[in-house]
Design a protein around this motif. Structure first.
Motif, PDB file in Angstrom:
ATOM      1  N   ALA A  90     -18.538  32.967  31.116  1.00  0.00           N
ATOM      2  CA  ALA A  90     -18.525  31.990  32.225  1.00  0.00           C
ATOM      3  C   ALA A  90     -19.774  31.107  32.194  1.00  0.00           C
ATOM      4  O   ALA A  90     -20.891  31.594  32.064  1.00  0.00           O
TER       5      ALA A  90
ATOM      6  N   SER B 145     -15.134  28.142  31.987  1.00  0.00           N
ATOM      7  CA  SER B 145     -14.977  28.180  33.457  1.00  0.00           C
ATOM      8  C   SER B 145     -15.355  29.558  33.994  1.00  0.00           C
ATOM      9  O   SER B 145     -15.541  30.517  33.242  1.00  0.00           O
ATOM     10  N   ASP B 146     -15.465  29.642  35.293  1.00  0.00           N
ATOM     11  CA  ASP B 146     -15.969  30.875  35.936  1.00  0.00           C
ATOM     12  C   ASP B 146     -15.056  32.084  35.740  1.00  0.00           C
ATOM     13  O   ASP B 146     -15.462  33.214  35.930  1.00  0.00           O
TER      14      ASP B 146
END
Ligand SMILES: N[C@H](CCC[C@H](N)C(=O)O)C(=O)O
Length: 282
Positions: free
Chosen positions: A3, A279-280
């Motif tokens: 992430a 992305s997270d």
């Protein structure tokens, strides 16, 4: 944990890579994360996930190669050109060495976005490829396929160029149902580590048309190690000279199998598409 980490998107003749530099901040990669990143439905999408590392047991820079299915493998020709280019952009040199699980590689700058890589020596021994049973002449390997409609393909060549390859020589490369028999050969019991599968049409002593079903990735626009495998296999059958242009779906690679040191030199373009950040949910 990926992430928030930056990555580069590069390709070699349309063979797509995510390149992650782990030298400053190592990370534990698992197959699940790689499959998720490689699948355009869940991540940036790529054929191979490539890492640049300082890996224990290897001197200098190490290039990790992971197929879209998450499997770690020994070589990736198109990515080797891309990583070579990145390292030479970094150090301002016109040549650079780095390691892989397959062989130590030496990259040279030929032009702004044109790189040559010494891919080392091909291995033809049945145990080196590897094959599951002894075959003394790997220029023609006896792969008995299960019940397929008609055995139009037989007697491929087998070779290891840092990774295992099986090359079928055919009259018309476009006419082959590679999407159907590629996975059958990839997973054939004769290849205990699976295999990359190519169909090669020799156009002249200096030209080969090649299409590839890649182990762990399926049909790709280009495969650098397959181009090396096809040239050495064609020359062993006296179908081409030691130097030829290999035309893949994504474009041309210049491949030479040097007589003096038995090394294979692959030359071709690199493309930097841009950069991104995981992305997270990674
Ligand atoms: N699918 C290959 C790795 C990537 C090779 C290819 N992308 C190249 O440019 O050589 C294997 O499982 O050995």
């Amino acid at each position: 944990m990926l992430a928030g980490r930056p990555y580069l998107k590069m390709n070699g003749l349309g063979n797509e890579f995510i390149i992650l530099d782990l030298r400053e901040e190592p990370a534990k990669l698992d197959e699940e994360a790689i499959r998720k990143a490689a699948d355009p439905k869940t991540g940036p999408g790529c054929d191979q996930f490539i890492t640049i590392e300082n890996r224990k047991g290897h001197d200098g820079v190490f290039m990790g190669v992971y197929n879209a299915d998450g499997s770690e493998v020994g070589a990736c020709g198109n990515a080797a050109r891309c990583v070579g280019w990145l390292l030479m952009e970094e150090n301002g040199e016109t040549k650079v060495d780095f390691e892989t699980l397959g062989a130590p590689l030496h990259a040279m700058r030929i032009g702004d976005k044109r790189i040559a890589v010494d891919m080392g020596e091909p291995k033809f021994g049945w145990r080196e490829i590897p094959l599951a049973e002894q075959m003394d002449d790997t220029r023609y390997v006896d792969v008995k396929l299960g019940p397929i409609d008609k055995p139009v393909l037989w007697g491929p060549a087998a070779v290891n160029v840092g990774n295992p390859h099986c090359v079928f020589f055919v009259e018309d490369a476009e006419a082959q149902a590679l999407d159907r028999f590629g996975p059958m050969i990839e997973h054939h019991p004769l290849f205990p580590e699976r295999v990359n599968v190519s169909v090669a049409q020799v156009l002249s002593k200096h030209a080969i048309r090649l299409r590839v079903w890649e182990r762990g990735a399926g049909i790709t626009k280009a495969c650098g190690t397959a181009a090396c495998a096809a040239l050495v296999s064609a020359h062993r059958r006296r179908l081409t000279a030691r130097k030829a242009t290999v035309t893949l779906d994504g474009g041309d690679l210049a491949i030479e199998w040097r007589e003096d040191d038995n090394h294979i030199i692959m030359t071709g373009p690199v493309t930097l598409e841009g950069e991104g950040r995981f992305s997270d949910d990674f």
